[in-house]
Write a protein that holds these residues in place. Sequence first.
Motif, mmCIF file in Angstrom:
data_model
loop_
_atom_site.group_PDB
_atom_site.id
_atom_site.type_symbol
_atom_site.label_atom_id
_atom_site.label_comp_id
_atom_site.label_asym_id
_atom_site.label_seq_id
_atom_site.Cartn_x
_atom_site.Cartn_y
_atom_site.Cartn_z
ATOM 1 N N ARG A 147 0.875 -1.320 -0.133
ATOM 2 C CA ARG A 147 0.046 -0.027 0.149
ATOM 3 C C ARG A 147 0.853 1.236 -0.174
ATOM 4 O O ARG A 147 0.466 2.227 -0.527
ATOM 5 N N ASN A 148 1.804 1.309 1.028
ATOM 6 C CA ASN A 148 2.897 2.360 1.060
ATOM 7 C C ASN A 148 3.694 2.702 -0.390
ATOM 8 O O ASN A 148 3.686 3.747 -0.956
ATOM 9 N N ALA A 149 4.143 1.630 -0.960
ATOM 10 C CA ALA A 149 4.508 1.682 -2.277
ATOM 11 C C ALA A 149 3.776 2.231 -3.390
ATOM 12 O O ALA A 149 4.096 2.957 -4.276
ATOM 13 N N GLN A 150 2.459 1.824 -3.311
ATOM 14 C CA GLN A 150 1.590 2.306 -4.501
ATOM 15 C C GLN A 150 1.361 3.769 -4.191
ATOM 16 O O GLN A 150 1.047 4.388 -5.100
ATOM 17 N N LYS A 151 1.175 3.995 -3.116
ATOM 18 C CA LYS A 151 1.066 5.621 -2.575
ATOM 19 C C LYS A 151 2.021 6.446 -3.263
ATOM 20 O O LYS A 151 1.917 7.585 -3.713
ATOM 21 N N LYS A 152 3.329 5.856 -3.102
ATOM 22 C CA LYS A 152 4.652 6.449 -3.802
ATOM 23 C C LYS A 152 4.873 6.357 -5.270
ATOM 24 O O LYS A 152 5.580 7.004 -5.691
ATOM 25 N N GLY A 153 4.007 5.698 -5.709
ATOM 26 C CA GLY A 153 4.000 5.077 -7.262
ATOM 27 C C GLY A 153 5.383 4.279 -7.659
ATOM 28 O O GLY A 153 5.989 4.650 -8.616
#
Length: 140
Positions: free
Chosen positions: A102-108
Amino acid sequence: MNVHCPHHNSLKSRENEVGDIIECQANASERKFLLDEAFQSMTIDAEGNEQAGINASTDTCWQKKGSGRAYNSLSGVASLIGEKTGKIVHHTLRISSCRICRNAQKKGRPPIPHNCKKKLVRDSKGHGTRHGSTVGEGCT
């Protein structure tokens, strides 16, 4: 004694190391119990024909108690229990949200390599689809 408490990162690292070993042992036990169940389930009918089939039941557990109206748990486990042996022949874990992904997805960005336990993604209509970013599965 002047002994310091271990840092939470150290504890998490040890937890991950031990968890992988325990998971591998559980999978090995399940394979053994499945073979035992299959062997005990084989029967021979009156005409001498071999009949094979496994009967099993399932048990599920959710980490957050449902109220009877809403079952919005983020994680749960299901076990398949053999009828003849009474032992667990398979289990599966379901987690609806992975913090690292989820955090990686937020940061693209793509997520860092990790043992992702997210297996099932549900759309707005409740249809499940497989999650394909599992890294590091398997026992050595």
